[in-house]
Design an enzyme around this catalytic site. Structure first.
Site, PDB file in Angstrom:
ATOM      1  N   SER A  34      36.745  26.658  37.968  1.00 39.46           N
ATOM      2  CA  SER A  34      36.299  27.261  39.228  1.00 39.46           C
ATOM      3  C   SER A  34      35.511  26.253  40.059  1.00 39.46           C
ATOM      4  CB  SER A  34      35.407  28.489  38.949  1.00 39.46           C
ATOM      5  OG  SER A  34      36.127  29.447  38.212  1.00 39.46           O
ATOM      6  N   HIS A  82      38.218  24.864  28.343  1.00 36.42           N
ATOM      7  CA  HIS A  82      38.453  26.012  27.444  1.00 36.42           C
ATOM      8  C   HIS A  82      39.881  26.554  27.524  1.00 36.42           C
ATOM      9  CE1 HIS A  82      38.188  29.743  30.051  1.00 36.42           C
ATOM     10  NE2 HIS A  82      37.675  28.863  30.896  1.00 36.42           N
ATOM     11  N   CYS A 141      40.148  38.100  35.229  1.00 36.48           N
ATOM     12  CA  CYS A 141      39.283  38.373  36.382  1.00 36.48           C
ATOM     13  C   CYS A 141      39.574  39.732  36.986  1.00 36.48           C
ATOM     14  CB  CYS A 141      39.481  37.315  37.450  1.00 36.48           C
ATOM     15  SG  CYS A 141      39.676  35.685  36.773  1.00 36.48           S
TER      16      CYS A 141
HETATM   17  C1  LIG Z   1      40.927  29.878  34.080  1.00 36.11           C
HETATM   18  C2  LIG Z   1      41.390  29.373  35.384  1.00 36.11           C
HETATM   19  C3  LIG Z   1      40.481  28.928  36.370  1.00 36.11           C
HETATM   20  C4  LIG Z   1      38.998  29.038  36.161  1.00 36.11           C
HETATM   21  O1  LIG Z   1      38.548  28.144  35.200  1.00 36.11           O
HETATM   22  P1  LIG Z   1      37.068  28.339  34.579  1.00 36.11           P
HETATM   23  O2  LIG Z   1      36.858  27.124  33.765  1.00 36.11           O
HETATM   24  O3  LIG Z   1      37.126  29.577  33.755  1.00 36.11           O
HETATM   25  O4  LIG Z   1      36.136  28.426  35.727  1.00 36.11           O
HETATM   26  C5  LIG Z   1      40.980  28.426  37.540  1.00 36.11           C
HETATM   27  N1  LIG Z   1      42.308  28.352  37.759  1.00 36.11           N
HETATM   28  C6  LIG Z   1      43.221  28.756  36.856  1.00 36.11           C
HETATM   29  C7  LIG Z   1      44.676  28.619  37.156  1.00 36.11           C
HETATM   30  C8  LIG Z   1      42.789  29.285  35.638  1.00 36.11           C
HETATM   31  O5  LIG Z   1      43.690  29.705  34.750  1.00 36.11           O
END
Ligand SMILES: *Cc1c(COP(=O)(O)O)cnc(C)c1O
Length: 395
Positions: free
Chosen positions: A70, A200, A323
């Protein structure tokens, strides 16, 4: 338990976990400190940067550490927008099915006077390079298109889109959070200017990510304070998590081909099995998708109930993205590819990893079929459809 929600998060790999614990125990100094113990941490940081750069064919000075996908998305998009604004260019091209980290950042920029153009996505979940070509104007300052979609797994023609942007001298950012560690990435060959990743999602730790920024592009800092990350991201670095991220990415890239081969086989089996459920439909192109992603809609089913009953059977899955769960809106991704509301509500995403076996897949197919039949049996709407009072949407 069968964990089939790897698009939401992954289990840390043992090599990444070992690297993290080792660093927490032995290299916990502050990398900004001048004494040797601090400089040891600075070395770990530098090595990690090098490893991550190598995995995507970048150089170490083009890698910035962040708190995750993010933040990387926010920083990339805001930086490109600022560069554009300074030249009087305020038109940004993206798609309707991006992650919310991208969509909400763009929404914010729209309130600040930028013109945001979100391209429609074809039913197969893949953007055509032609669409980008046609949307580009003299005022376009940024094209941001995800590498692979987090819900339906479809892989976008990144190299071609990058080429078009390169020719028009427009910054091209890609949210590669689902792609890093899962698909081959080469920022040079694929003409990528900025790229977001998150540890992650490839067996690293949560709360850490990276942003690749091509040399010559001025990054805007979102967090002010210390001089870390060349003054573009203040705050003492999370060295253990960064070290684990580099280890995890390196490990994933090293095993990418072997894992992909295994996953493609499991994915094929899963898709074949779930297709047999009456009035079901696969979301996204059957072949041009992440090797670990399967996403289906089942008519007459409410996604949340499906998930809860699968949980009872020991299966962790998702309906849309993490989300959106907890909200009653259907997935914006499924709406973007043209699924009607009624169908979009009954979606199931299964995202596998290499720890899943063929017998796990058999169990998933059997369980989903049972749960779908059970839920339909209780549904008054389904009874109306069976009796012909209401029409079926899916074949
Ligand atoms: C999970 C995800 C995010 C957000 O990543 P975080 O590390 O959880 O903030 C952004 N873009 C995509 C495509 C994702 O799958």
């Amino acid at each position: 338990m069968i964990y089939a929600d790897n698009a939401a998060t992954t289990m840390m790999s043992s090599v990444a976990l070992d690297a993290m614990i080792n660093c927490i125990k032995n290299t916990w100094g502050n990398p900004s400190s001048l004494y040797e113990f601090g400089q040891k941490a600075a070395e770990v940081l530098a090595e990690s940067r090098q490893i991550i750069a190598k995995c995507i064919n970048a150089t170490a000075d083009e890698i910035y550490f962040t708190s995750g996908g993010s933040e990387s998305d926010n920083q990339a998009i805001i930086s490109a927008a600022k560069i554009g604004a300074r030249k009087g260019k305020k038109h940004i091209i993206s798609t309707a099915f991006e992650h919310h980290a991208v969509l909400y950042t763009l929404k914010k920029l729209e309130h600040e006077g930028f013109e945001i153009e979100l391209l429609d996505v074809h039913e197969n979940g893949i953007i055509l390079p032609e669409q980008i070509k046609n949307a580009i104007r003299d005022e376009t300052c940024l094209v941001t298109i995800m590498f692979a979609n987090n819900e339906i797994g479809t892989i976008q023609p990144i190299e071609e889109i990058g080429k078009i942007c390169r020719e028009r001298k427009i910054i091209f950012h890609t949210d590669a959070v689902q792609a890093a560690g899962h698909l081959p990435i080469d920022v040079d060959a694929q003409n990528i200017d900025m790229l977001s990743m998150s540890a992650h999602k490839f067996h690293g730790a949560k709360g850490v990510g990276a942003l690749y920024v091509r040399k010559g592009i001025k990054l805007e800092s979102l967090i002010e304070g210390g001089a870390q990350e060349k003054g573009k991201r203040a705050g003492t670095e999370n060295v253990p998590a960064i070290c684990a991220m580099a280890t995890a990415l390196n490990d994933s890239c090293k095993n990418l081909e072997t894992n992909s081969r295994k996953l493609l086989n499991l994915r094929g089996k899963l898709i074949e099995g779930l297709k047999k459920i009456p009035r079901s439909i696969l979301n996204g192109d059957e072949n041009r998708r992440l090797p670990n992603n399967v996403n289906f809609c089942f008519e007459g089913i409410e996604g949340e109930s499906l998930l809860l009953l699968l949980d009872d059977k020991g299966i962790c899955a998702s309906s849309g993205s993490a989300c959106t769960s907890g909200s009653l809106d259907p997935s914006h991704v499924l709406l973007a590819i043209g699924r009607p509301h009624e169908i979009a509500h009954g979606s199931l995403r299964l995202s596998l990893d290499e720890n899943i076996s063929e017998s796990d897949v058999d169990y998933i197919i059997k369980s989903v079929a049972e749960v779908v039949e059970y839920l339909r049996g209780m549904s008054p709407l389904w009874k109306d459809k069976i009796s012909g009072k209401k029409e079926f949407v899916l074949k």
